[in-house]
Write a protein that holds these residues in place. Structure first.
Motif, short mmCIF file in Angstrom:
data_model
loop_
_atom_site.label_atom_id
_atom_site.label_comp_id
_atom_site.label_asym_id
_atom_site.label_seq_id
_atom_site.Cartn_x
_atom_site.Cartn_y
_atom_site.Cartn_z
N MET A 89 12.85 37.41 36.46
CA MET A 89 11.54 36.55 35.75
C MET A 89 12.04 35.92 34.74
O MET A 89 11.29 34.82 34.10
CB MET A 89 10.57 37.57 35.15
CG MET A 89 9.69 38.45 36.05
SD MET A 89 8.59 39.61 35.51
CE MET A 89 7.41 38.48 35.11
N ARG A 90 13.22 35.86 34.12
CA ARG A 90 13.73 35.17 33.06
C ARG A 90 15.19 34.80 33.27
O ARG A 90 15.84 35.43 34.12
CB ARG A 90 13.54 35.67 31.73
CG ARG A 90 14.39 37.03 31.56
CD ARG A 90 14.14 37.60 30.36
NE ARG A 90 14.68 38.96 30.23
CZ ARG A 90 14.30 39.89 29.42
NH1 ARG A 90 13.26 39.62 28.69
NH2 ARG A 90 14.80 41.10 29.71
N SER A 91 15.74 33.59 32.58
CA SER A 91 17.10 33.03 33.05
C SER A 91 17.78 33.49 31.60
O SER A 91 19.12 33.78 32.05
CB SER A 91 16.96 31.67 33.20
OG SER A 91 16.49 30.87 31.95
N GLN A 92 17.19 33.63 30.49
CA GLN A 92 17.99 33.95 29.22
C GLN A 92 16.99 34.78 28.41
O GLN A 92 15.58 34.83 28.53
CB GLN A 92 18.36 32.69 28.69
CG GLN A 92 19.78 32.23 29.02
CD GLN A 92 19.48 30.96 29.90
OE1 GLN A 92 18.27 30.50 30.09
NE2 GLN A 92 20.45 30.32 30.24
N TYR A 93 17.66 35.31 27.24
CA TYR A 93 16.70 35.98 26.35
C TYR A 93 16.50 34.80 25.21
O TYR A 93 17.13 34.11 25.30
CB TYR A 93 17.48 37.14 25.49
CG TYR A 93 17.47 38.43 26.21
CD1 TYR A 93 16.30 39.24 26.45
CD2 TYR A 93 18.51 38.97 26.93
CE1 TYR A 93 16.29 40.36 26.95
CE2 TYR A 93 18.61 40.24 27.75
CZ TYR A 93 17.66 40.93 27.61
OH TYR A 93 17.57 42.05 28.26
N CYS A 94 15.39 35.08 24.68
CA CYS A 94 14.97 34.04 23.75
C CYS A 94 16.00 33.97 22.52
O CYS A 94 16.30 32.52 22.19
CB CYS A 94 13.66 34.43 22.92
SG CYS A 94 12.26 34.42 24.12
N GLY A 95 16.52 34.81 22.13
CA GLY A 95 17.49 34.81 20.92
C GLY A 95 18.80 34.42 21.19
O GLY A 95 19.63 34.09 20.45
N GLU A 96 18.95 34.12 22.61
CA GLU A 96 20.48 33.83 22.98
C GLU A 96 20.44 32.32 23.18
O GLU A 96 21.61 31.70 23.21
CB GLU A 96 20.84 34.39 24.35
CG GLU A 96 20.80 35.96 24.40
CD GLU A 96 20.92 36.41 25.66
OE1 GLU A 96 21.42 38.03 25.96
OE2 GLU A 96 20.94 36.00 26.68
N LEU A 97 19.42 31.48 23.14
CA LEU A 97 19.47 30.23 23.13
C LEU A 97 20.08 29.43 22.00
O LEU A 97 19.95 29.77 20.97
CB LEU A 97 17.94 29.38 23.17
CG LEU A 97 17.17 29.88 24.57
CD1 LEU A 97 15.86 29.23 24.55
CD2 LEU A 97 17.99 29.51 25.92
N ASN A 98 20.96 28.41 22.35
CA ASN A 98 21.41 27.73 21.09
C ASN A 98 21.91 26.28 21.55
O ASN A 98 21.48 25.86 22.59
CB ASN A 98 23.08 28.42 20.74
CG ASN A 98 23.85 28.75 21.84
OD1 ASN A 98 24.11 27.60 22.75
ND2 ASN A 98 24.33 29.99 22.07
N SER A 99 22.53 25.33 20.95
CA SER A 99 22.65 24.02 21.35
C SER A 99 23.50 23.76 22.37
O SER A 99 23.61 22.79 23.09
CB SER A 99 23.27 23.15 20.22
OG SER A 99 24.68 23.96 19.92
N SER A 100 24.21 24.98 22.84
CA SER A 100 25.08 24.54 24.31
C SER A 100 24.22 24.77 25.53
O SER A 100 24.44 24.34 26.51
CB SER A 100 26.05 25.72 24.31
OG SER A 100 25.27 27.13 24.90
#
Length: 591
Positions: free
Chosen positions: A1-12
């Motif tokens: 249902m998701r590709s990433q956790y919210c807290g894992e997102l960054n400028s990359s």
């Protein structure tokens, strides 16, 4: 249902298409643009919806705090001037393209996006909401990291994780048992284990050599900030190791935890005999961060014409001790009165004191309501004994030894906290050479730890002089908190028989309560020992929590109840009949 956790997102992740799932932490409408802070286990990401995506914009307008949603969108850099350096994801945001409402939510009983003080009763009733708070998530994640590290360490050192029974037999271990009635054995009861003590000893008899278990334990006792009726214990037992080897092994485990998880080096763990700890600090779990010590002055007080002091000084079971606080003369009379009231909790009937203004002027340079009752030479000898200097205050305790130790010991801790006297962040030690027994208040003796602790003498010496016998027990103490304790166990039938005799446990009673262990000692029991750490207390200390309820997912209240599930609760009459139990009326209610 998701590709990433919210807290894992960054400028990359900029320009990548992502799918996120979580709870709406906060919703803001800024002039036709809707901002959603989406929260999951790993953190928070900002999602932006604008009117270009009409259908999904309308859905975003309908969501409220704690709605569960799925968002698809593109990661982009935040506009200049809107970067949030306080958020791990503060450099980016997600431009939302699709929004699916997975579940709505009623208005929560308290707001998670505000760090407000919420009553603990409300938090415990809605614990599943309280646990969504990032600080609660962090503490329980940290707890998981601790148990993982412990398992890895013990596995690497050859320990086997073996479970022991929860339904067992009641044994005297110092607290009330939680009892479970048996349906199949009428009028008989199981007891929930206060510890796996006997079973882990039997595992040593069985030849497993090194055992551990992260075990649930149960004690029906009055609660406080660092106790729960059900708690978790890191239980360890080993064969063919002496106390120094066991202490070294577990010292390495705890030091490794602090180093890897807190980047803190504990350094060496000094050994301190129990008698020295009680004499210098009034406690068998001294906080060595506080540079205050109790000093015995009994000999100076034996001849003074002041009954408050000369009575305890001439009593074999009494003690007169001084506690010097450098720079403490600045304490006001109200503060001193508050400390007097504080130590009354521990049985003290007062708190004598002397302020040192100008020691060079002798008795004239001192200030106190008690110096008029004592000869000048005694007062000055007291000042010399404690090495008093200008600006100091000296407190005195005079009573039964137990009262003096408890009152001045707790006063020492209180002063350390109030005056911020801590000299370091962490101060570990081992307390060793505990007495084997203590008085039970009825003219007899009881085990200071438990009746399976080995003494450091022979059976003959123990029988001749049990009051002076020392045990092969050891407690690990950190910052005034007992992290864990253990001992070398009795593996010899004759020694176990002697201990029971000292405790007044007749052969028939011993056979009834511990027959299975006594039988096992006949079949080649190896020398063995171990210890147990309180996991909840360890996590509380490492996270800086004020109560172990903060580091347990679903704790009980101070009255040993669960307000979320309304436990304990009544059971039906058919269930009681099956268990052969009849309730009786208590104070007008059926209890």
């Amino acid at each position: 249902m998701r590709s990433q956790y919210c807290g894992e997102l960054n400028s990359s992740h900029i320009d990548q298409e992502v799918t996120l799932c979580g709870w709406v932490h906060r919703r803001r409408d800024h002039g036709g643009v809707i901002f959603l802070d989406l929260r999951d286990r790993e953190g928070i990401a900002q999602v932006v919806f604008d009117p270009d995506t009409e259908e999904h914009f309308e859905r975003a307008d309908k969501v409220r705090n704690e709605y569960v949603i799925q968002v698809k969108g593109r990661v982009r850099a935040r506009p200049e001037g809107t970067v949030n350096p306080d958020m791990p994801t503060g450099e980016i945001e997600v431009l939302g393209k699709e929004l699916v409402i997975l579940n709505s939510a009623a208005t929560p009983p308290f707001q998670l996006d505000e760090h407000q003080s919420v009553g603990e009763d409300v938090r415990l009733k809605y614990r599943y909401v309280d646990l969504r708070r990032p600080e609660m998530q962090q503490k329980l994640r940290f707890r998981s990291q601790i148990t993982t590290a412990i398992r890895n360490y013990l596995d690497e050192n050859g320990f086997l994780d073996i479970e022991t029974p929860i339904l067992t037999r009641a044994t005297p271990e110092g607290a009330r048992d939680y009892l479970v009635p048996s349906r199949t054995h009428a009028n008989n009861f199981f007891a929930l284990p206060q510890s796996p003590q006997l079973f882990k000893q039997l595992l040593m008899v069985s030849g497993f050599d090194r055992y551990y278990q992260i075990a649930k334990c149960f004690r029906d006792e009055d609660l406080r900030a660092d106790r729960q009726p059900e708690f978790t214990q890191i239980d360890i037992e080993t064969s063919f190791m002496n106390e120094e080897q066991i202490m070294g092994l577990t010292e390495g485990m705890i030091s490794g935890l602090f180093s890897s998880l807190l980047d803190a080096e504990l350094g060496s763990f000094p050994r301190m005999p129990y008698a020295e700890a009680m004499q210098r600090y009034g406690s068998d779990k001294p906080d060595l961060r506080i540079p205050l010590e109790l000093v015995d002055v009994d000999d100076l007080m034996q001849q003074v014409d002041f009954k408050v002091f000369n009575g305890p000084a001439n009593d074999p079971k009494g003690r007169v001790a001084a506690l010097k606080v450098s720079g403490g003369a600045k304490l006001s009379r109200k503060q001193i009165d508050d400390y007097t009231k504080y130590i009354s909790i521990y049985g003290a009937r007062g708190l004598a004191w002397i302020k040192v203004n100008e020691i060079e002027q002798g008795i004239e340079g001192l200030q106190s309501p008690i110096i008029k009752f004592m000869p000048t030479e005694v007062v000055m000898a007291l000042m010399a004994r404690v090495e008093a200097a200008n600006g100091d205050i000296v407190f005195f305790g005079a009573d039964k030894t137990k009262i003096v130790n408890e009152s001045l010991g707790h006063l020492r801790l209180k002063l350390g906290e109030d005056l911020d006297l801590y000299t370091c962040a962490w101060a570990p030690l081992w307390v060793v050479d505990f007495p084997m027994f203590e008085e039970d208040g009825n003219g007899g003796l009881t085990s200071l730890h438990h009746p399976f602790t080995a003494p450091s003498c022979t059976p003959e010496e123990l029988a001749r002089n049990p009051e002076q016998a020392l045990s092969r027990a050891y407690d690990m103490v950190l910052n005034g908190c007992e992290l864990g304790g253990g001992s070398i166990r009795i593996h010899d039938q004759e020694m176990q028989k002697t201990v029971f005799e000292v405790l007044g446990i007749a052969a028939e009673e011993a056979r009834e309560k511990f027959g299975f262990l006594l039988d096992a000692l006949q079949f080649g029991c190896p020398p063995h020992g171990g210890l147990a750490f309180g996991l909840d207390r360890l996590v509380m200390l490492m996270t800086g929590a004020q109560s172990i309820r903060e580091v347990i997912a679903f704790p009980k209240t101070q009255s040993a109840a669960c307000v979320m599930t309304d436990a304990p609760g009544r059971v039906s009459a058919p269930q009681l009949r099956e268990l052969h139990i009849r309730l009786r009326e208590v104070e007008g209610k059926t209890e």
